[in-house]
Motif scaffolding. Structure first.
Motif, PDB file in Angstrom:
ATOM      1  N   ARG A 170      -0.574   5.605 -12.300  1.00 52.01           N
ATOM      2  CA  ARG A 170      -0.228   4.463 -13.349  1.00 52.01           C
ATOM      3  C   ARG A 170      -1.497   4.646 -14.457  1.00 52.01           C
ATOM      4  O   ARG A 170      -1.354   4.276 -15.575  1.00 52.01           O
ATOM      5  CB  ARG A 170       0.212   3.369 -13.002  1.00 52.01           C
ATOM      6  CG  ARG A 170      -0.803   2.616 -11.981  1.00 52.01           C
ATOM      7  CD  ARG A 170      -0.432   1.423 -11.410  1.00 52.01           C
ATOM      8  NE  ARG A 170      -1.113   0.306 -10.700  1.00 52.01           N
ATOM      9  CZ  ARG A 170      -1.866  -0.409 -11.292  1.00 52.01           C
ATOM     10  NH1 ARG A 170      -1.991  -0.676 -12.482  1.00 52.01           N
ATOM     11  NH2 ARG A 170      -2.851  -1.072 -10.511  1.00 52.01           N
ATOM     12  N   ALA A 210      -7.528   0.625  -5.148  1.00 47.66           N
ATOM     13  CA  ALA A 210      -7.325  -0.363  -6.301  1.00 47.66           C
ATOM     14  C   ALA A 210      -8.207  -1.185  -7.046  1.00 47.66           C
ATOM     15  O   ALA A 210      -8.370  -0.862  -8.396  1.00 47.66           O
ATOM     16  CB  ALA A 210      -6.118  -1.583  -5.697  1.00 47.66           C
ATOM     17  N   ALA A 244       0.864  -0.989  -0.089  1.00 48.62           N
ATOM     18  CA  ALA A 244      -0.017   0.032  -0.070  1.00 48.62           C
ATOM     19  C   ALA A 244       0.939   1.199  -0.116  1.00 48.62           C
ATOM     20  O   ALA A 244       1.981   1.157   0.302  1.00 48.62           O
ATOM     21  CB  ALA A 244      -0.930  -0.048   1.242  1.00 48.62           C
ATOM     22  N   ALA A 254     -12.671   4.553  -2.296  1.00 54.08           N
ATOM     23  CA  ALA A 254     -11.757   3.449  -1.609  1.00 54.08           C
ATOM     24  C   ALA A 254     -12.535   2.877  -0.458  1.00 54.08           C
ATOM     25  O   ALA A 254     -12.044   1.971   0.373  1.00 54.08           O
ATOM     26  CB  ALA A 254     -10.545   4.138  -1.461  1.00 54.08           C
ATOM     27  N   ALA A 311      -2.135   6.717  -5.782  1.00 52.87           N
ATOM     28  CA  ALA A 311      -3.185   5.437  -6.242  1.00 52.87           C
ATOM     29  C   ALA A 311      -3.210   5.467  -7.975  1.00 52.87           C
ATOM     30  O   ALA A 311      -3.180   4.406  -8.616  1.00 52.87           O
ATOM     31  CB  ALA A 311      -4.129   5.334  -5.669  1.00 52.87           C
ATOM     32  N   LEU A 330     -10.456   1.630  -8.573  1.00 47.06           N
ATOM     33  CA  LEU A 330      -9.910   2.418 -10.027  1.00 47.06           C
ATOM     34  C   LEU A 330      -9.926   1.324 -10.871  1.00 47.06           C
ATOM     35  O   LEU A 330      -9.856   1.896 -12.324  1.00 47.06           O
ATOM     36  CB  LEU A 330      -8.353   2.441  -9.590  1.00 47.06           C
ATOM     37  CG  LEU A 330      -7.947   3.893  -8.725  1.00 47.06           C
ATOM     38  CD1 LEU A 330      -6.719   3.923  -8.178  1.00 47.06           C
ATOM     39  CD2 LEU A 330      -8.145   5.022  -9.823  1.00 47.06           C
ATOM     40  N   ALA A 331      -9.594  -0.005 -10.695  1.00 52.74           N
ATOM     41  CA  ALA A 331     -10.047  -1.026 -11.661  1.00 52.74           C
ATOM     42  C   ALA A 331     -11.219  -0.901 -12.479  1.00 52.74           C
ATOM     43  O   ALA A 331     -11.310  -1.171 -13.636  1.00 52.74           O
ATOM     44  CB  ALA A 331      -9.513  -2.338 -11.168  1.00 52.74           C
ATOM     45  N   SER A 351      -9.565  10.184  -6.366  1.00 53.34           N
ATOM     46  CA  SER A 351      -8.572   9.406  -5.820  1.00 53.34           C
ATOM     47  C   SER A 351      -7.268   9.830  -5.866  1.00 53.34           C
ATOM     48  O   SER A 351      -7.077  11.194  -6.280  1.00 53.34           O
ATOM     49  CB  SER A 351      -8.167   8.372  -7.069  1.00 53.34           C
ATOM     50  OG  SER A 351      -6.795   7.589  -6.684  1.00 53.34           O
TER      51      SER A 351
END
Length: 325
Positions: A213, A190, A43, A160, A210, A193-194, A206
């Motif tokens: 990318r 994660a 994390a 989140a 995190a 965001l996916a 966000s």
């Protein structure tokens, strides 16, 4: 010692203790430092602790042992740190969830931030960014806000988790922009965001660390940053202040705390050592690449920030009737 009064003996004992304490403080740290991170390995809080801790170990000549104690919305790690000896050798990564949000979200919180901890330093800020997925037709924040306003209760957003900085940042935007959207909480940034990248949900706030990318790969598009200034990593993305909403500022704040009762002199020594590690050029570069704004504030500055954040966010949490009990 013969002939000395009780008061004189007590004064000599106190002086001897002061000399020993001063010697211990000069030698600090003289053994390994235990750094509790209330998040799992990998994390962003863990990455920050390991990045700074590696340099801290080099600077002090003492090992820094990272111990991941995830669970209970950071409460498990906080409880473990609060029970540790107040000797400066156990430190806790404490974010605004641990120190600010949890007391408003839990009626029966198992620790008390102001009673159980002494602030050391703000390690860094993780500014929030408004994101949409790659399939979204929204090209800028003004269009997104206009469409969300036109369809109250029809636009959903990911977070989140309930009560996280990501969730509260979007609630702040809703309050300031007059929006009514549907909150879909996830168990961490994660998976949220996916699903944003996969088109299951249209938007979310966000932290840049995190999201970076996803933004760089084109799987998410940044529309605005909840920061006082534009971010160097996203120079073309405007702030909410530029869009007429200066109160929409939000970030995940990650600091360092020690058990209450730790001598102020040791807190000061620890802060100086950690701040020095943060400002090492290698550490500064690594943190910036991770989307973290390095800080290294004084204990007094960090304590004042916690107070300001509490005054700012608790009324919003209460007005939303949020509870995690």
């Amino acid at each position: 010692m013969a002939g000395l009064t009780r008061r004189e003996l007590a004064a000599l004992a106190l002086a001897a203790m002061s000399v020993r304490a001063a010697h211990a403080q000069r030698e600090f740290p003289a053994r390994p430092i235990r750094w509790i991170v209330p998040y799992p390995a990998g994390a962003i809080a863990d990455v920050i602790a390991r990045t700074i801790g590696t340099q801290l170990a080099i600077d002090t000549g003492q090992p820094v042992q990272i111990e991941n104690r995830a669970g209970g919305n950071t409460a498990l790690g906080a409880i473990e740190a609060a029970r540790a000896p107040a000797d400066g050798y156990t430190v806790l990564s404490a974010d605004n969830g641990t120190l600010v949000f949890n007391p408003a979200l839990y009626r029966n919180l198992s620790y008390n931030p102001s009673r159980d901890f002494a602030p050391v330093t703000l390690l860094g800020r993780l500014p929030m960014v408004l994101l949409v997925g790659p399939s979204s037709g929204e090209k800028d924040a003004r269009a997104f806000i206009a469409d969300a306003r036109a369809f109250p209760g029809k636009v959903s957003f990911a977070s989140a988790g309930t009560g996280t900085p990501q969730h509260l940042a979007m609630e702040l935007l809703q309050r300031q922009a007059g929006l009514r959207m549907v909150h879909v909480p996830y168990r961490g940034a994660a998976p949220a965001l996916a699903d944003l990248a996969g088109g299951q949900l249209p938007a979310m706030m966000s932290d840049l660390a995190a999201a970076n990318r996803f933004i760089q790969s084109g799987k998410a598009r940044a529309l605005a940053v909840a920061n006082a200034t534009r971010l160097p990593q996203l120079p073309a993305v405007p702030t909410f202040a530029e869009l007429g909403m200066p109160r929409v500022e939000a970030a995940a704040l990650l600091g360092l705390a020690v058990p209450a009762g730790t001598p102020p002199e040791l807190v000061a020594r620890l802060q100086q050592a950690v701040a020095s590690a943060i400002h090492n050029p290698v550490v500064l570069r690594k943190l910036a690449e991770s989307g973290v704004e390095p800080v290294g504030s004084t204990p007094a500055q960090f304590e004042a920030l916690i107070g300001d954040e509490t005054a700012r966010w608790h009324p919003l949490i209460k007005s939303l009737n949020l509870s995690l009990d």
